[in-house]
Every structure is written in structure tokens, then in C-alpha cells.
Design a protein around this motif. Structure first.
Motif, PDB file in Angstrom:
ATOM      1  N   SER A 135       0.730  -1.011   0.033  1.00  0.00           N
ATOM      2  CA  SER A 135      -0.106   0.037  -0.041  1.00  0.00           C
ATOM      3  C   SER A 135       0.730   1.325  -0.127  1.00  0.00           C
ATOM      4  O   SER A 135       0.723   2.212   0.839  1.00  0.00           O
ATOM      5  N   ASN A 136       1.554   1.442  -1.020  1.00  0.00           N
ATOM      6  CA  ASN A 136       2.681   2.596  -1.271  1.00  0.00           C
ATOM      7  C   ASN A 136       2.388   3.140  -2.743  1.00  0.00           C
ATOM      8  O   ASN A 136       1.040   2.554  -3.316  1.00  0.00           O
ATOM      9  N   GLU A 137       3.011   3.548  -3.250  1.00  0.00           N
ATOM     10  CA  GLU A 137       2.858   4.119  -4.655  1.00  0.00           C
ATOM     11  C   GLU A 137       4.338   3.733  -5.455  1.00  0.00           C
ATOM     12  O   GLU A 137       4.555   4.515  -6.275  1.00  0.00           O
ATOM     13  N   LEU A 138       4.979   2.506  -5.221  1.00  0.00           N
ATOM     14  CA  LEU A 138       6.094   2.222  -5.805  1.00  0.00           C
ATOM     15  C   LEU A 138       5.899   1.849  -7.306  1.00  0.00           C
ATOM     16  O   LEU A 138       4.656   1.153  -7.666  1.00  0.00           O
ATOM     17  N   THR A 139       6.883   1.885  -8.143  1.00  0.00           N
ATOM     18  CA  THR A 139       6.619   1.684  -9.731  1.00  0.00           C
ATOM     19  C   THR A 139       8.013   0.964  -9.746  1.00  0.00           C
ATOM     20  O   THR A 139       8.827   0.406  -9.137  1.00  0.00           O
ATOM     21  N   GLY A 140       7.990   0.474 -11.338  1.00  0.00           N
ATOM     22  CA  GLY A 140       9.032  -0.263 -11.902  1.00  0.00           C
ATOM     23  C   GLY A 140       8.796  -1.968 -11.518  1.00  0.00           C
ATOM     24  O   GLY A 140       7.835  -2.173 -11.179  1.00  0.00           O
ATOM     25  N   SER A 141       9.934  -2.584 -11.595  1.00  0.00           N
ATOM     26  CA  SER A 141       9.922  -4.069 -11.162  1.00  0.00           C
ATOM     27  C   SER A 141      10.449  -4.241  -9.938  1.00  0.00           C
ATOM     28  O   SER A 141      11.362  -3.632  -9.543  1.00  0.00           O
ATOM     29  N   LEU A 142      10.286  -5.723  -9.601  1.00  0.00           N
ATOM     30  CA  LEU A 142      11.084  -6.132  -8.326  1.00  0.00           C
ATOM     31  C   LEU A 142      12.303  -6.264  -8.737  1.00  0.00           C
ATOM     32  O   LEU A 142      12.661  -7.057  -9.585  1.00  0.00           O
ATOM     33  N   PRO A 143      13.243  -6.045  -7.946  1.00  0.00           N
ATOM     34  CA  PRO A 143      14.770  -6.263  -8.604  1.00  0.00           C
ATOM     35  C   PRO A 143      14.991  -7.617  -8.219  1.00  0.00           C
ATOM     36  O   PRO A 143      14.575  -8.395  -7.220  1.00  0.00           O
ATOM     37  N   SER A 144      15.972  -8.126  -9.017  1.00  0.00           N
ATOM     38  CA  SER A 144      16.210  -9.561  -8.969  1.00  0.00           C
ATOM     39  C   SER A 144      17.173  -9.864  -7.648  1.00  0.00           C
ATOM     40  O   SER A 144      17.077 -11.095  -6.995  1.00  0.00           O
ATOM     41  N   THR A 145      17.784  -8.702  -6.939  1.00  0.00           N
ATOM     42  CA  THR A 145      18.557  -8.947  -5.714  1.00  0.00           C
ATOM     43  C   THR A 145      17.637  -9.347  -4.622  1.00  0.00           C
ATOM     44  O   THR A 145      17.943  -9.863  -3.660  1.00  0.00           O
ATOM     45  N   LEU A 146      16.282  -9.376  -4.629  1.00  0.00           N
ATOM     46  CA  LEU A 146      15.479  -9.667  -3.611  1.00  0.00           C
ATOM     47  C   LEU A 146      15.625 -11.149  -3.597  1.00  0.00           C
ATOM     48  O   LEU A 146      15.537 -11.467  -2.470  1.00  0.00           O
ATOM     49  N   GLY A 147      16.006 -11.786  -4.558  1.00  0.00           N
ATOM     50  CA  GLY A 147      16.045 -13.434  -4.407  1.00  0.00           C
ATOM     51  C   GLY A 147      17.246 -13.879  -3.663  1.00  0.00           C
ATOM     52  O   GLY A 147      17.520 -14.842  -3.164  1.00  0.00           O
TER      53      GLY A 147
END
Length: 573
Positions: A135-147
């Protein structure tokens, strides 16, 4: 040293920059107050800080990059404010959140954070368990570093504007139990998540994934209890093998392009509660001659617009299909009638309980009518209160519900032991342990939680005529809390300046300040200074802080022992 002033809604205004002078602060917990304005950058000077909870206030502005300097931080909760701007990460001249490699909790949900999620925010060195940016206003894609953050157990990025494809290495997050990515603009095919073998709750609904069949790897998620993929462009026939998952309770695949004949098969989970396939293109239902005790919803499918409209699965189930859970009275007593301002406890005693709301960021079950999860939570709460010697007779849970942010809300009532009301000290201690991570809900059933306490007006140590001046008391309480915070800041500033002044005076008066060991035959004489006592030593020497050893009293409440400055103020409420 800790400071917890939570649930003081009259504590308003901005957080002063001079709070950065409280150098020995380890816990700063200001949950559910009325603060506003920006979080001061000086908060990054609190190098000893381990728990920082400023959630459920009205803070605005950006997340201070200086928080990245808090290398001892374990718990960071800035959720439910009005924070905006990008997620700060470090560069050659500025700190950022990526430096918090020992922090286990990032709680930033329900703000106005914007921009892309920085690639460098995550690394394999991090020890994050809870990652909450819903519930924010974030855009773009999820970075692969999350993995790379393989310690994660809860991941929430739902209700943003994320787009692009999901990183393939999400499959490496084998400890994740709750994955919420619904209500975004995610595209491309859904990656294989077979490796997420701890996953029990998967929310992917309301995204724009490529048109594709129901993933064949779903049956490999053996821990799955809840699957929600509404409006995600699924097509084809629903495989019966999905319903064989042993822990499965809820399947919501409505608003897709599913077709063919629905077959549930003979080996379905005995925990199933709901299969919701509304608004698809399903043309038939083969029940195998069986009757089912769970809800099957095929409303607005061809199978229901043809000749079988009288079937139960062509009607929405009643919303009141059973009472929601509420803690029943003990089997050893009979409920009693109480006065209008008291409530009968589970042990059948009339009392004024301390009440509030528990907000869970995830749960592993979906039937709010079932009793087992709530009974386990009640037992753990009581065991916790008793182990900490808090004056609690019983606890009651009621009215489980889901809010618009997909949080599970649960009303909590805590009843006093041995009397009909709590005193101020009892309320303070109960509120404290529920407003910080001291109590841990059973993790196999409940995700991260926040507690929002209600105002308590029935103190047992309140004067008999206090009701006549309740307004004055509330004003005084708010003013007192504000004054306390101001005094704390002033005390910290004063102590800091005195420390510097003392260091200069010591250096100037030190007879060995200019000692030159190279020109002298001996080493610097060793002087004996003041001795520091540990908490256990002070506990021993004061006979477990016996009241016979009290050195003062006051009207506000208990003040904790400060193990850094080794000062003790044992104040009775």
C-alpha cells in the motif's frame, strides 16, 4: 535505556531534532500517537538503537537516509504514516537502508513511498525476516536482488504500481510463508515457484500476467493454504490435483478465462472451505456423485446460465454462514450479568478489561469461524503474560475480519487478575509488551502484527471523584506525555553537554595528561575510578528492588533501570 510512550494520541507535534542527543537509547517506541512532520535526520545518531517503532502516526516527508547508520537496529517500523519519496540507499557520501544488514524487520506499509525499488537495497548479507512495503506508490519491477535475501519469511509489495516480470530467483526464497503481490501491474509469465516449499499464502490477484494455463507446479506447494489469483488471465481447465494439497483451505480464481468442466476429484483436502471460480467460462461441473461441505462458487459461468441455475454452486453463499470466532466462557463457570460498564471475562468475572486491536500482516488460515488458531493464540498470550508476572486473569479474542489492506483484524480484551480494574502500572506493562516485539504470535499461524490499544479509563488507583474531571485528566495526560518527551530530550542534551564538559575538565586537571612514557622510566600510574555495577548486582544489593529500598515516588508511573548510566529510579505509580 528504552522509551515507550505508545498510544498517547494527545502526544502531538513534530519529533524534535534534539532527540538525537539520547545516545544511550536502545528502544524508541512511539506507536499510535499523534506525531506529525518529518522524522528528524538526527535519529541516525542513536547508534545504540535496536528497536525503532514510529508506526501509526502522521509523520510526513522522506525516510531519513541517516537511519542506515543504525548498525545495531533489529526492528524498523515506520508503517501507517504519510511518508513519501524514494526508498533511500547508500552512495559514496550518504547512508541508506541497504546498510542495515542486521535488521530483521522492514515495516514500511501504508505510506506514500514512490519511485522504483533500488537494485542495491537487497544483498545476500541481509538478515531480513519481514519485508513489508504494501500500500504505497512504488513503480518499476521487483529487483532480482530480492532473491538473494534467503532469510525472508514474509514479503508484501501488494497495492502498489509495480510492473514488469517477477524475478526468476524468487524460487530461491525457500523460507517465505507469505507472499503478497496482488493489485499491481505485473506482466510476463508467472515464474516457477516450486522452490518456495514453505509458502502457505500466495496473493497474486489483479495483475496483468501473460495469458497462460493454470501453472502445473501449483500442486508442488505442499504447505499452501490460501491461493488467490483473481483477474490474472488464467485460461484452460482447472486441474483437480490443486485441490489435493493437504493444507489447502481457500482457492480464488475468479475473473479469468478458465473453461471446460470442473472436477474436484475424490482426494481433495479435508480442510477446504472455499473454491471461488466466479466470472469464468466453465461449462460443466462433475461432482462425482458426492456432496461437499465447503463452498463452491460458479456464479456467472456458462454452467450456471444454462439449465442448472438451481444448484447451490450457482448462488453466492450466505455471508452469515456461521458465527465468527469469539472466546467462549470457561467450562468451569457460568456467565454472569455485569453492570453496563463492565464485561464478563472468560472466567466469568465482571471487570474492566484493557482492549485494543491486533492487526496481522498475514495468516495461514482463511476460515474465521474455526477455533483452533485463536485458541492457540489465547494460550500463548496467557503463557506470556504469566511468565512475565503481569496481573492478567484471562484474555478474550473476538470479531475476526479482513480490512481493505488485506490485514487480519482481531479484537483483544485483557482482563485484570484479583480485581475489577488494572492500575496504571499494569496497563503500562501490558501496552509495552504488546507494542514492541516482546510477544511473538505463533508463527505457523500468524504473520507480523501491530497492536493498537484503546484508551483506558477505569484505573483501580484513580481517585473516587475522578470521573468529574475526566476531561482534565485526559488533557493532563496528553500534556504530561508531551512534557515527559521534552524533558527526556532536554535531559539527553544536558547529559551529552555535561559529558563533553567533564571530559575536557578531566583532561585539563589530569596530572598525567602530558606524560611522555618515552622520556620516563615507568608507565602511567594506574588510578582506581568509580565501579560500574551490573543489573544483576543491583538487583541483589537492593533485595530484588524491594519497596523498603525505594528512594522516591511520583505520579507518572515506573521508570526503567538505565544500565548504561547505572542510575536507578524505582518509582511507584
Amino acid at each position: 535505556m528504552f522509551r515507550d510512550l505508545s498510544y498517547n494520541q494527545g502526544l502531538t507535534g513534530s519529533l524534535p531534532a534534539s532527540i538525537g542527543n539520547l545516545k544511550n537509547l536502545t528502544n524508541l517506541i512511539l506507536v499510535g500517537c499523534g506525531f506529525n512532520g518529518p522524522i528528524p535526520d538526527s535519529i541516525g545518531s542513536l547508534s545504540q538503537l535496536r528497536f525503532l517503532s514510529l508506526n501509526s502516526n502522521g509523520f510526513t516527508g522522506r525516510i531519513p537516509p541517516s537511519i542506515g547508520k543504525l548498525s545495531n537496529l533489529v526492528w524498523l517500523d515506520l508503517a501507517d504514516n504519510q511518508l513519501e519519496g524514494p526508498i533511500p540507499v547508500s552512495n559514496v557520501s550518504t547512508p541508506g537502508l541497504d546498510m542495515l544488514i542486521h535488521t530483521q524487520h522492514f515495516h514500511f506499509g501504508k505510506n506514500k513511498l514512490s519511485g522504483q525499488i533500488p537494485f542495491q537495497l537487497f544483498s545476500s548479507d541481509m538478515t531480513l525476516i519481514h519485508l513489508l512495503f504494501e500500500s504505497n506508490e512504488l513503480t518499476g519491477s521487483l529487483p532480482s536482488t530480492l532473491g538473494l535475501v534467503q532469510t525472508l519469511e514474509v514479503v508484501r509489495f501488494d497495492n502498489n504500481s509495480l510492473n514488469g516480470h517477477l524475478p526468476l530467483n524468487l524460487n530461491n526464497l525457500s523460507r517465505v510463508q507469505y507472499l503478497f503481490l496482488s493489485n499491481n501491474k505485473l506482466t510476463a509469465p508467472l515464474p516457477d515457484l516450486t522452490g518456495m516449499n514453505s509458502l502457505n499464502t500466495l496473493y497474486l490477484g489483479n495483475n496483468s500476467f501473460d495469458l497462460a494455463d493454470v501453472p502445473s507446479w501449483f500442486p508442488a506447494l505442499r504447505a499452501l493454504t490460501t491461493l488467490r489469483m483473481e483477474h490474472t488471465q488464467l485460461r484452460g481447465q482447472v486441474p483437480a490435483s490443486i485441490f489435493e494439497l493437504p493444507n489447502l483451505q481457500t482457492v480464488v480464481l475468479k475473473g479469468n478465462q478458465l473453461n471446460g468442466t470442473l472436477e474436484i476429484g475424490p482426494s481433495f483436502s479435508n480442510q477446504l472451505k472455499t473454491i471461488d471460480l466466479q466470472y469464468n467460462s466453465i461449462t460443466g461441473f462433475d461432482d462425482g456423485g458426492r456432496s461437499y461441505k465447503f463452498d463452491i462458487i460458479l456464479v456467472d459461468n456458462p454452467v450456471c446460465t444454462a439449465t442448472e441455475t438451481r444448484s447451490t454452486y450457482c448462488k453466492l453463499p450466505p455471508s452469515n454462514s456461521g458465527p465468527l470466532y469469539s472466546t467462549p466462557p470457561s467450562k468451569n463457570c457460568l456467565p454472569v450479568s455485569c453492570s453496563s460498564d463492565q464485561i464478563s471475562s472468560p472466567t466469568c468475572k465482571c471487570a474492566h478489561p484493557y482492549t485494543g486491536t491486533l492487526l496481522f500482516g498475514g495468516i495461514s488460515f482463511s476460515d474465521f469461524r474455526t477455533s483452533t488458531p485463536y485458541e492457540i493464540l489465547e494460550r500463548q498470550l496467557m503463557q506470556f503474560f504469566q511468565s512475565h508476572q503481569l496481573p492478567v486473569d484471562s484474555v478474550s479474542l473476538s470479531d475476526p475480519r479482513m480490512d481493505l489492506f488485506e490485514y487480519h483484524l482481531l479484537d483483544l480484551a485483557v482482563f485484570p487478575y484479583g480485581q475489577s480494574s488494572f492500575n496504571r502500572t499494569g496497563i503500562f506493562m501490558i501496552a509495552f509488551v504488546l507494542s514492541n516485539p516482546t510477544f511473538r504470535a505463533p508463527r505457523e499461524l500468524f504473520g507480523p502484527y501491530t497492536f493498537i490499544g484503546d484508551n483506558y479509563e477505569h484505573f483501580s488507583d484513580e481517585p473516587a471523584n475522578s470521573k468529574k474531571s475526566s476531561i482534565a485528566i485526559k488533557i493532563g495526560a496528553a500534556a504530561g506525555a508531551s512534557l515527559l518527551l521534552l524533558l527526556l530530550v532536554l535531559a539527553g542534551t544536558y547529559a551529552y553537554r555535561q559529558k563533553k564538559r567533564a571530559e575536557r575538565a578531566t583532561k585539563e586537571s589530569n596530572p598525567f595528561a602530558h606524560w611522555d612514557s618515552k622520556k620516563s622510566s615507568g608507565s602511567i600510574p594506574q588510578l582506581k575510578g568509580a565501579r560500574c555495577f551490573s543489573f544483576e548486582e543491583l538487583k541483589k544489593y537492593t533485595n530484588n528492588f524491594s519497596e523498603a529500598n525505594d528512594i522516591g515516588s511520583g505520579g507518572y508511573g515506573k521508570v526503567n533501570f538505565d544500565s548504561h548510566s547505572l542510575s536507578l529510579l524505582h518509582v511507584r505509580a
